[in-house]
Design a protein around this motif. Structure first.
Motif, PDB file in Angstrom:
ATOM      1  N   UNK A  32       0.821  -1.212   0.000  1.00  0.00           N
ATOM      2  CA  UNK A  32       0.000   0.000   0.000  1.00  0.00           C
ATOM      3  C   UNK A  32       0.854   1.260   0.000  1.00  0.00           C
ATOM      4  N   UNK A  33       1.969   1.227   0.738  1.00  0.00           N
ATOM      5  CA  UNK A  33       2.867   2.389   0.745  1.00  0.00           C
ATOM      6  C   UNK A  33       3.473   2.600  -0.635  1.00  0.00           C
ATOM      7  N   UNK A  34       3.868   1.520  -1.294  1.00  0.00           N
ATOM      8  CA  UNK A  34       4.432   1.623  -2.638  1.00  0.00           C
ATOM      9  C   UNK A  34       3.376   2.145  -3.612  1.00  0.00           C
ATOM     10  N   UNK A  35       2.129   1.684  -3.479  1.00  0.00           N
ATOM     11  CA  UNK A  35       1.047   2.193  -4.323  1.00  0.00           C
ATOM     12  C   UNK A  35       0.826   3.685  -4.081  1.00  0.00           C
ATOM     13  N   UNK A  36       0.892   4.098  -2.821  1.00  0.00           N
ATOM     14  CA  UNK A  36       0.708   5.522  -2.510  1.00  0.00           C
ATOM     15  C   UNK A  36       1.831   6.358  -3.116  1.00  0.00           C
ATOM     16  N   UNK A  37       3.060   5.856  -3.011  1.00  0.00           N
ATOM     17  CA  UNK A  37       4.182   6.571  -3.618  1.00  0.00           C
ATOM     18  C   UNK A  37       3.995   6.706  -5.121  1.00  0.00           C
ATOM     19  N   UNK A  38       3.594   5.621  -5.762  1.00  0.00           N
ATOM     20  CA  UNK A  38       3.555   5.622  -7.215  1.00  0.00           C
ATOM     21  C   UNK A  38       2.351   6.361  -7.766  1.00  0.00           C
ATOM     22  N   UNK A  39       1.341   6.635  -6.967  1.00  0.00           N
ATOM     23  CA  UNK A  39       0.161   7.293  -7.492  1.00  0.00           C
ATOM     24  C   UNK A  39       0.056   8.763  -7.097  1.00  0.00           C
ATOM     25  N   UNK A  40       0.808   9.205  -6.181  1.00  0.00           N
ATOM     26  CA  UNK A  40       0.659  10.560  -5.668  1.00  0.00           C
ATOM     27  C   UNK A  40       1.758  11.458  -6.235  1.00  0.00           C
ATOM     28  N   UNK A  41       1.376  12.440  -7.023  1.00  0.00           N
ATOM     29  CA  UNK A  41       2.336  13.306  -7.713  1.00  0.00           C
ATOM     30  C   UNK A  41       3.187  14.132  -6.740  1.00  0.00           C
ATOM     31  N   UNK A  42       2.593  14.599  -5.641  1.00  0.00           N
ATOM     32  CA  UNK A  42       3.377  15.363  -4.671  1.00  0.00           C
ATOM     33  C   UNK A  42       4.465  14.500  -4.046  1.00  0.00           C
ATOM     34  N   UNK A  43       4.136  13.243  -3.787  1.00  0.00           N
ATOM     35  CA  UNK A  43       5.120  12.336  -3.214  1.00  0.00           C
ATOM     36  C   UNK A  43       6.259  12.101  -4.206  1.00  0.00           C
TER      37      UNK A  43
END
Length: 194
Positions: A32-43
């Motif tokens: 889930x953390x990897x998905x959040x990184x890969x989908x969030x442009x600010x990140x």
């Protein structure tokens, strides 16, 4: 004796059950953390800036252990994502080539630039890579940066079979590299289905 044995078996099964549940939960958090990184442009933008700050060279000090840390970082990513074998050249006498990559299609030459946002990559590194491609008979090349490229650099690179990989694209490749590594670990250490 049999009661003690039965209790021991139950205790071992319960411990194994807790272990695999905990392991699955941690792997779900990681995914889930990897998905959040890969989908969030600010990140992704934060990661790009972080890459620059991690690998930038201070004038008064070189990197303690390895002055070619950024080159090795990029080479590892490209090896995973592109599937070739990479070699990081020594810091002097390389005639502007930081990475040599051997693939099924032939030799690719690369140069990396750890620049901040105010320092866009011009056409100079592209010209050097193109010159070395001709000299060494390479089939392609790339220039990788933590920043971006000038419009003149992009125009110059057209038709030369040189990929221009800016900071955002580098973060995307890094995330792809991490996902591939995660999948390799799962193949070696699969999660048992319960």
């Amino acid at each position: 004796m049999t009661v003690l044995f039965s209790l021991s078996i139950i205790a071992i099964c319960y411990i194994l059950y807790l272990y695999y549940n905990q392991k699955r939960m941690l792997e779900n958090y990681h995914s889930n953390a990897l998905d959040a990184f890969s989908s969030h442009e600010d990140m992704k933008e934060t990661l790009r800036i972080g890459l620059y700050n991690r690998f930038k060279r201070e004038l008064e000090q070189e990197k303690d252990n390895d002055p070619l840390m950024f080159e090795h970082f990029v080479a590892d990513i490209l090896t995973t994502v592109r599937g070739g074998n990479t070699y990081v050249t020594k810091s002097s006498g390389d005639f502007g080539v930081d990475i040599e990559e051997q693939t099924e299609n032939g030799l690719y030459l690369g140069q990396v630039k750890c620049y901040n946002d105010m320092n866009l990559v011009g056409f100079g590194p592209i010209a050097i890579i193109h010159s070395q491609m001709v000299k060494q008979g390479a089939v392609g090349g790339y220039v990788v940066t933590t920043s971006d490229f000038t419009s003149n650099a992009r125009i110059y690179a057209e038709g030369l079979n040189i990929d221009l990989i800016n900071g955002r694209q580098l973060v995307e490749l890094w995330l792809e590299h991490l996902e591939t590594k995660r999948e390799e670990v799962e193949v070696l250490n699969p999660i048992p289905q319960m």
